[in-house]
Write a protein that holds these residues in place. Structure first.
Motif, short mmCIF file in Angstrom:
data_model
loop_
_atom_site.label_atom_id
_atom_site.label_comp_id
_atom_site.label_asym_id
_atom_site.label_seq_id
_atom_site.Cartn_x
_atom_site.Cartn_y
_atom_site.Cartn_z
N PHE A 15 -4.20 6.97 3.28
CA PHE A 15 -3.68 8.18 3.74
C PHE A 15 -2.07 7.49 3.63
CE2 PHE A 15 -7.29 8.36 5.57
CZ PHE A 15 -8.13 9.55 5.23
N GLU A 16 -1.81 6.55 3.07
CA GLU A 16 0.28 6.48 3.27
C GLU A 16 0.52 6.09 1.50
OE1 GLU A 16 0.57 2.64 5.50
OE2 GLU A 16 -0.25 3.27 6.82
N ALA A 17 1.34 7.54 1.45
CA ALA A 17 2.44 7.39 0.25
C ALA A 17 3.04 6.06 0.39
CB ALA A 17 2.87 9.33 0.00
N PRO A 18 3.29 5.65 -0.79
CA PRO A 18 3.23 5.79 -2.05
C PRO A 18 1.75 5.30 -1.95
CG PRO A 18 4.42 4.13 -2.12
CD PRO A 18 4.08 4.63 -1.03
N LEU A 19 1.43 4.25 -1.68
CA LEU A 19 0.28 3.43 -1.89
C LEU A 19 -1.14 3.70 -1.70
CD1 LEU A 19 0.25 1.20 1.10
CD2 LEU A 19 1.72 0.77 -0.85
N ILE A 83 11.38 3.75 -5.88
CA ILE A 83 10.61 2.54 -5.75
C ILE A 83 10.90 3.06 -4.26
CG2 ILE A 83 11.34 0.33 -5.22
CD1 ILE A 83 11.13 1.46 -8.57
N THR A 84 9.81 2.31 -3.39
CA THR A 84 9.44 1.94 -2.34
C THR A 84 8.83 0.64 -1.43
OG1 THR A 84 8.64 4.73 -1.73
CG2 THR A 84 8.51 3.41 -0.11
N LEU A 85 10.07 0.89 -0.28
CA LEU A 85 9.45 -0.62 0.27
C LEU A 85 8.78 -0.17 1.74
CD1 LEU A 85 9.81 -3.69 1.20
CD2 LEU A 85 11.81 -3.03 2.97
N ARG A 86 7.17 -0.17 2.16
CA ARG A 86 6.70 -0.21 2.54
C ARG A 86 6.14 -1.54 3.60
NH1 ARG A 86 0.89 -0.12 3.55
NH2 ARG A 86 1.13 -1.78 3.76
N PHE A 87 6.69 -2.06 5.25
CA PHE A 87 6.14 -3.26 6.00
C PHE A 87 5.93 -2.64 6.59
CE2 PHE A 87 10.49 -2.78 6.80
CZ PHE A 87 10.65 -2.93 7.93
N ARG A 88 4.84 -3.76 7.64
CA ARG A 88 4.49 -3.24 9.13
C ARG A 88 5.22 -4.50 10.14
NH1 ARG A 88 0.18 0.50 8.32
NH2 ARG A 88 -0.32 -0.24 6.27
N THR A 125 4.66 -1.02 13.88
CA THR A 125 5.04 0.18 13.40
C THR A 125 5.35 -0.23 12.03
OG1 THR A 125 7.25 -0.45 13.44
CG2 THR A 125 6.41 0.70 15.39
N THR A 126 4.69 1.81 10.77
CA THR A 126 4.94 1.32 9.85
C THR A 126 6.50 1.93 9.15
OG1 THR A 126 2.31 1.28 9.28
CG2 THR A 126 3.92 1.85 7.78
N GLU A 127 7.64 1.29 8.55
CA GLU A 127 8.64 0.80 7.57
C GLU A 127 8.45 1.70 6.93
OE1 GLU A 127 11.39 2.36 10.46
OE2 GLU A 127 9.57 1.36 12.02
N PHE A 128 8.85 2.92 6.16
CA PHE A 128 9.01 3.55 4.45
C PHE A 128 10.85 2.76 4.19
CE2 PHE A 128 4.92 4.73 5.75
CZ PHE A 128 3.90 4.43 5.03
N LEU A 129 10.76 2.80 3.63
CA LEU A 129 12.61 3.24 3.10
C LEU A 129 12.03 3.11 1.97
CD1 LEU A 129 13.03 0.58 5.47
CD2 LEU A 129 15.40 0.68 5.01
N VAL A 159 3.76 -6.43 3.57
CA VAL A 159 5.20 -6.36 2.60
C VAL A 159 4.61 -5.45 1.39
CG1 VAL A 159 7.77 -6.70 1.70
CG2 VAL A 159 6.12 -7.02 4.22
N ALA A 160 5.04 -4.84 1.46
CA ALA A 160 4.51 -3.67 -0.17
C ALA A 160 5.74 -3.27 -1.09
CB ALA A 160 3.68 -3.04 -0.06
N LEU A 161 6.49 -3.19 -2.17
CA LEU A 161 7.03 -2.90 -2.95
C LEU A 161 6.61 -1.69 -3.76
CD1 LEU A 161 10.17 -2.14 -2.76
CD2 LEU A 161 10.75 -4.18 -5.03
N VAL A 162 6.95 -0.49 -3.72
CA VAL A 162 6.07 0.58 -4.68
C VAL A 162 6.88 0.90 -5.34
CG1 VAL A 162 3.62 1.96 -5.04
CG2 VAL A 162 4.36 0.49 -3.33
#
Length: 177
Positions: A15-19, A83-88, A125-129, A159-162
């Motif tokens: 349920f997490e965009a952009p993943l 480009i989105t960075l997502r990490f916990r 927490t989940t961070e999106f940048l 950690v994901a860079l999408v």
């Protein structure tokens, strides 16, 4: 409830965009389960199995009165896509002089601050940048920099860079009567 329906199980990313975007592609993904080969870690950053968001490992630093860096390998970022960075993350910074910094560099020597973390989190927490300013960049590195006067405990996981198309997501409640 007169009618109940059970859905199939879901993955923690569903349920997490952009993943969950079918047009997205991973530039970088690490859930920390395969060792530290995608990272350069200064002591005391270490892979730990004491705390984690998913599975059984996360990066941890526990420092007082010093600095320590956790840096990704160089990444090639495609042009023409968001480009989105997502990490916990979860952390505890002991005083106002303690902080965690997320930074980026395209040459490994000059670093741009993307975000800072102070205080404490009660849980993961989940961070999106949005990192679209780095579209078309070769050799992009991301760095988690812990800077402490009195004490920093900081965990990083998943950690994901999408790279994906620009989309807006709206979640609407569904009320059944």
């Amino acid at each position: 409830v007169k009618v109940a329906h059970t859905t199939s199980s879901y993955n923690h990313n569903d349920f997490e965009a952009p993943l969950n975007d079918p047009d997205a592609s991973f530039i970088f993904w690490d859930d920390m389960e395969n060792g530290g080969g995608q990272w350069s870690a200064e002591s005391p950053w270490d892979l730990t199995d004491n705390a984690w968001h998913s599975y059984s490992h996360a990066w941890e630093t526990d420092i007082a009165g010093s600095q320590s860096d956790l840096t990704t390998i160089g990444l090639d970022v495609p042009a023409d896509f968001d480009i989105t960075l997502r990490f916990r993350t979860c952390y505890s910074m002991q005083s106002a002089g303690d902080a965690g910094h997320l930074q980026a560099s395209i040459d490994g020597s000059e670093w741009t601050s993307l975000d800072s973390y102070t205080g404490s989190t009660p849980h993961w927490t989940t961070e999106f940048l949005d990192l679209s300013q780095f579209q078309g960049t070769s050799g992009l590195q991301l760095r988690f920099k812990a800077a402490s006067e009195s004490g920093v405990l900081w965990y990083i996981d998943d950690v994901a860079l999408v790279s994906g198309t620009a989309k807006q997501y709206t979640y609407l409640p569904l009320i059944l009567k």
